[in-house]
Design a protein around this motif. Structure first.
Motif, PDB file in Angstrom:
ATOM      1  N   LYS A   1       0.819  -1.213   0.000  1.00 52.61           N
ATOM      2  CA  LYS A   1       0.000   0.000   0.000  1.00 52.61           C
ATOM      3  C   LYS A   1       0.856   1.268   0.000  1.00 52.61           C
ATOM      4  CE  LYS A   1      -0.869  -0.185   5.035  1.00 52.61           C
ATOM      5  NZ  LYS A   1      -0.348  -1.526   5.316  1.00 52.61           N
ATOM      6  N   VAL A   2       0.347   2.250  -0.727  1.00 47.78           N
ATOM      7  CA  VAL A   2       0.971   3.568  -0.724  1.00 47.78           C
ATOM      8  C   VAL A   2       1.043   4.076   0.713  1.00 47.78           C
ATOM      9  CG1 VAL A   2       0.653   5.972  -1.417  1.00 47.78           C
ATOM     10  CG2 VAL A   2       0.248   4.154  -3.062  1.00 47.78           C
ATOM     11  N   GLY A   3       2.160   4.618   1.083  1.00 45.63           N
ATOM     12  CA  GLY A   3       2.335   5.124   2.439  1.00 45.63           C
ATOM     13  C   GLY A   3       3.271   4.284   3.274  1.00 45.63           C
TER      14      GLY A   3
ATOM     15  N   VAL B   1       2.344  -2.769  -7.518  1.00 39.40           N
ATOM     16  CA  VAL B   1       2.065  -1.391  -7.145  1.00 39.40           C
ATOM     17  C   VAL B   1       0.611  -1.227  -6.711  1.00 39.40           C
ATOM     18  CG1 VAL B   1       1.518  -0.741  -9.522  1.00 39.40           C
ATOM     19  CG2 VAL B   1       2.265   1.006  -7.902  1.00 39.40           C
ATOM     20  N   ASP B   2       0.404  -0.376  -5.739  1.00 35.68           N
ATOM     21  CA  ASP B   2      -0.936  -0.001  -5.287  1.00 35.68           C
ATOM     22  C   ASP B   2      -1.432   1.113  -6.205  1.00 35.68           C
ATOM     23  OD1 ASP B   2      -3.230   0.734  -3.959  1.00 35.68           O
ATOM     24  OD2 ASP B   2      -2.212   1.493  -2.159  1.00 35.68           O
ATOM     25  N   GLN B   3      -1.887   0.720  -7.404  1.00 37.45           N
ATOM     26  CA  GLN B   3      -2.285   1.718  -8.392  1.00 37.45           C
ATOM     27  C   GLN B   3      -3.492   2.522  -7.918  1.00 37.45           C
ATOM     28  OE1 GLN B   3      -0.511   2.429 -11.338  1.00 37.45           O
ATOM     29  NE2 GLN B   3      -1.823   4.235 -11.110  1.00 37.45           N
TER      30      GLN B   3
ATOM     31  N   GLY C   1      -4.175   3.329  -4.895  1.00 40.50           N
ATOM     32  CA  GLY C   1      -3.671   4.307  -3.938  1.00 40.50           C
ATOM     33  C   GLY C   1      -2.984   5.470  -4.624  1.00 40.50           C
ATOM     34  N   LEU C   2      -2.190   5.186  -5.659  1.00 42.49           N
ATOM     35  CA  LEU C   2      -1.550   6.268  -6.406  1.00 42.49           C
ATOM     36  C   LEU C   2      -2.597   7.170  -7.058  1.00 42.49           C
ATOM     37  CD1 LEU C   2       1.400   4.380  -8.178  1.00 42.49           C
ATOM     38  CD2 LEU C   2       1.592   6.097  -6.382  1.00 42.49           C
TER      39      LEU C   2
ATOM     40  N   ARG D   1       3.029   7.742 -11.887  1.00 43.55           N
ATOM     41  CA  ARG D   1       4.199   6.875 -11.917  1.00 43.55           C
ATOM     42  C   ARG D   1       5.307   7.425 -12.802  1.00 43.55           C
ATOM     43  NH1 ARG D   1       1.882   0.758 -12.538  1.00 43.55           N
ATOM     44  NH2 ARG D   1       4.108   0.297 -12.518  1.00 43.55           N
TER      45      ARG D   1
ATOM     46  N   GLY E   1       6.394   8.871  -7.724  1.00 36.26           N
ATOM     47  CA  GLY E   1       5.537   7.767  -8.145  1.00 36.26           C
ATOM     48  C   GLY E   1       6.337   6.565  -8.602  1.00 36.26           C
TER      49      GLY E   1
ATOM     50  N   VAL F   1       7.573   4.807  -5.483  1.00 36.53           N
ATOM     51  CA  VAL F   1       6.472   4.118  -4.810  1.00 36.53           C
ATOM     52  C   VAL F   1       6.109   2.845  -5.573  1.00 36.53           C
ATOM     53  CG1 VAL F   1       4.036   4.258  -4.189  1.00 36.53           C
ATOM     54  CG2 VAL F   1       5.555   6.184  -3.699  1.00 36.53           C
ATOM     55  N   ALA F   2       6.123   2.922  -6.900  1.00 35.47           N
ATOM     56  CA  ALA F   2       5.758   1.773  -7.729  1.00 35.47           C
ATOM     57  C   ALA F   2       6.823   0.685  -7.722  1.00 35.47           C
ATOM     58  CB  ALA F   2       5.512   2.229  -9.162  1.00 35.47           C
TER      59      ALA F   2
END
Length: 551
Positions: free
Chosen positions: A80-82, A107-109, A111-112, A119, A124, A127-128
């Motif tokens: 998850k993002v974060g 990737v938590d798309q 969430g992005l 991305r 991004g 994160v990805a």
């Protein structure tokens, strides 16, 4: 010249058992280069991964947190993002964080998208990619069937092979992981009867040498740019299946080098329902067939021998370039491989062949001279590496976020102030056929392992009894005592430990304990907030001045 670890080379092999190194006691497999690294560093003999499945295990390595905390509980479950990753921690301390090879990151798309993060931007992209800057990403499973590719991303390795003149549309599948049969047809490594054939590829073009070359190119680029310290995650694809290896490694080992299988007929009697389902899956049944281990394990050993030779190539180059004096080298694995032990194949459950992994740490720093060539039998978890890297990079380890412990005290001959009583691993098998066969709600298809120096305990959600193994008297884990009333007190002890572990404040990651302790001594009255005060005359005049006067 003084020696000090400035950089980190974090090497991970995929599906390498803890006991398939000669320095770990394997009597027929020779791994002299990894043995030599262990002789210059510390080998940790009891390292447990936080989940015996690729994706979940790796997300724990990369976040320094238990699966219970980060939530990426199985392959292709998005992180998850974060979630703060190793790259985030290291960059804050002036160290770049790079990837070469596999992560199994999804990737938590959603969430992005929810946060409006593209991305295409640097944030991004990181994160990805699980917090890494990517020199090269290749997850190494380019299987292709009627529905298309297993991995929908671009295959850098396939592109490399085509550039080397391989003509197949998917040379990963038809060259690197396949041989040729007597009639000149493709003998796919997916089918284990072909494991004794040589892969139809030049050895120097196969996956392990290719990634080693990529690592050397990365370090050359760093040296040329004069950039600051770096952490490079060199993440190999092998010895993960398909079990096939190029010449000359395909016939270096034979049936006479295969160790006796570790399993017992008693394991087939009154078997725990979850364990029984995994025994009955296709790979468990295949590895239980006569002759399969003798066909497959020599190829697995050949893959490890090739990996060790590539470590020798890399280590020699690091010596020549001076980087053995300024680079911490860590070698480990994301999980093991049953190879027929306990009537199982693959990984998934918590016997040592699956959940225990090799861990060798070489620190060139002079502080580590006293421990060179030693073996540490402390209970270590894979999440300890993130804490170790942060500790090395400088500054306090944020223990409200990172749940592991730094290994630097062990490396420097010191006794840590505190250490764990037991190691924890988890497995969420809710997306598997085994969960379907047991008719389990996805919320119940979970296993938790707790292991100390004497016992290994497995809690099975869904109303099942636990499993329990006496590691002192039954080190091969053949006799499950979980249903034996004579061991009820041991079970209760572990249930208490599990309850204590589950209650830790794992989601309180935005404030540290030091911050909370500071709040205890602060006074709201200093900022004009008075709770429960009856008479303002009971307070110092300077505290209430702005409250009772105005201009």
């Amino acid at each position: 010249m003084s020696r000090k670890a400035k950089n980190i080379l974090f090497v991970m092999f995929d599906q390498l058992r803890f006991d398939y190194l000669s320095c770990a006691g394997h009597p027929t497999l020779e791994t002299p280069h990894l043995d030599a690294l262990a002789a210059k560093g510390v080998r940790f003999s009891h390292c447990y991964v936080q989940s015996p499945i690729c994706g979940a295990s790796r997300m724990s390595f990369y976040t320094g947190r238990y699966v219970h905390s980060h939530g990426s509980a199985w392959n292709n479950f998005p992180l998850k993002v974060g979630e703060v990753t190793l790259g985030d921690h290291l960059r804050a301390r002036g160290m770049d964080s790079w990837l070469i090879g596999k992560t199994h990151m999804s990737v938590d798309q959603e969430g992005l998208d929810r946060l409006g993060i593209s991305r295409d931007g640097i944030i991004g992209a990181r994160v990805a990619e699980c917090g890494f800057d990517v020199f090269l990403r290749d997850d190494g499973l380019w299987g292709e069937g009627p529905a298309g590719f297993y991995d929908k991303k671009r295959s850098p390795y396939n592109e490399y092979l085509k550039g080397q003149g391989y003509e197949a549309e998917n040379p990963w599948q038809h060259n690197a992981n396949a041989g040729v049969d007597e009639d000149g047809n493709v003998a796919s490594g997916w089918f284990m009867r072909h494991a004794d054939k040589a892969a139809n590829i030049r050895e120097e073009d196969s996956e392990t040498p290719w990634l080693t070359s990529q690592a050397m190119e990365f370090i050359k680029a760093q040296d040329a740019s004069g950039s600051g310290p770096w952490m490079c995650h060199l993440s190999y694809i092998k010895p993960h299946w398909p079990y096939i290896v190029p010449a000359p490694y395909h016939d270096m080992y034979g049936a006479n080098h295969v160790l006796p299988v570790v399993r017992s007929e008693s394991e087939l009697e009154d078997t725990h329902p979850v364990y029984e389902q995994f025994m009955q899956n296709e790979i468990g049944q295949t590895f239980s067939m006569p002759g399969v281990r003798e066909k497959v394990i020599p190829a697995y050993m050949g893959l490890i021998k090739q990996a060790d030779d590539q470590m020798g190539r890399l280590f020699r180059w690091l010596e020549e370039t001076g980087h053995m004096d300024d680079t911490m080298i860590v070698v480990t694995s994301d999980h093991g491989d049953y190879l027929g032990d306990h009537w199982l194949g693959e990984k998934d459950l918590f016997h040592d062949p699956s959940v225990r992994v090799p861990l060798i740490v070489y620190d060139p720093s002079e502080q580590a001279d006293a421990t060179r060539g030693t073996v540490c039998d402390a209970l270590v978890e894979s999440i300890d590496l993130a804490a170790t890297f942060v500790d090395l990079a400088g500054g306090d380890v944020p223990d409200h976020v990172l749940e592991g412990y730094s290994l630097l005290p062990f490396l420097h001959g010191q006794t840590p102030d505190t250490w764990r009583e037991f190691a924890v691993s988890e497995y969420d098998y809710s997306a598997t056929p085994e969960a379907a066969a047991l008719d389990l709600d996805p919320k119940q298809a979970r296993l938790f392992m707790l292991a100390d120096n004497e016992w290994k305990f497995v809690f099975a959600d869904g109303g099942f009894r636990p499993l329990l193994f006496d590691l002192k008297n039954d080190p091969d884990e053949l006799n499950d005592l979980g249903a034996d009333p004579d061991y009820a007190e041991v079970v209760e002890m572990f249930l208490g430990r599990l309850s204590e572990w589950a209650r830790r404040p794992s989601q309180r990651t935005t404030v540290s304990s030091e911050f909370l302790e500071g709040k205890r001594t602060g006074s709201s009255s200093s900022v004009g907030i008075f709770i429960g005060v009856y008479d303002e005359r009971d307070l110092p005049p300077e505290v209430i001045e702005k409250t009772i006067t105005y201009k």
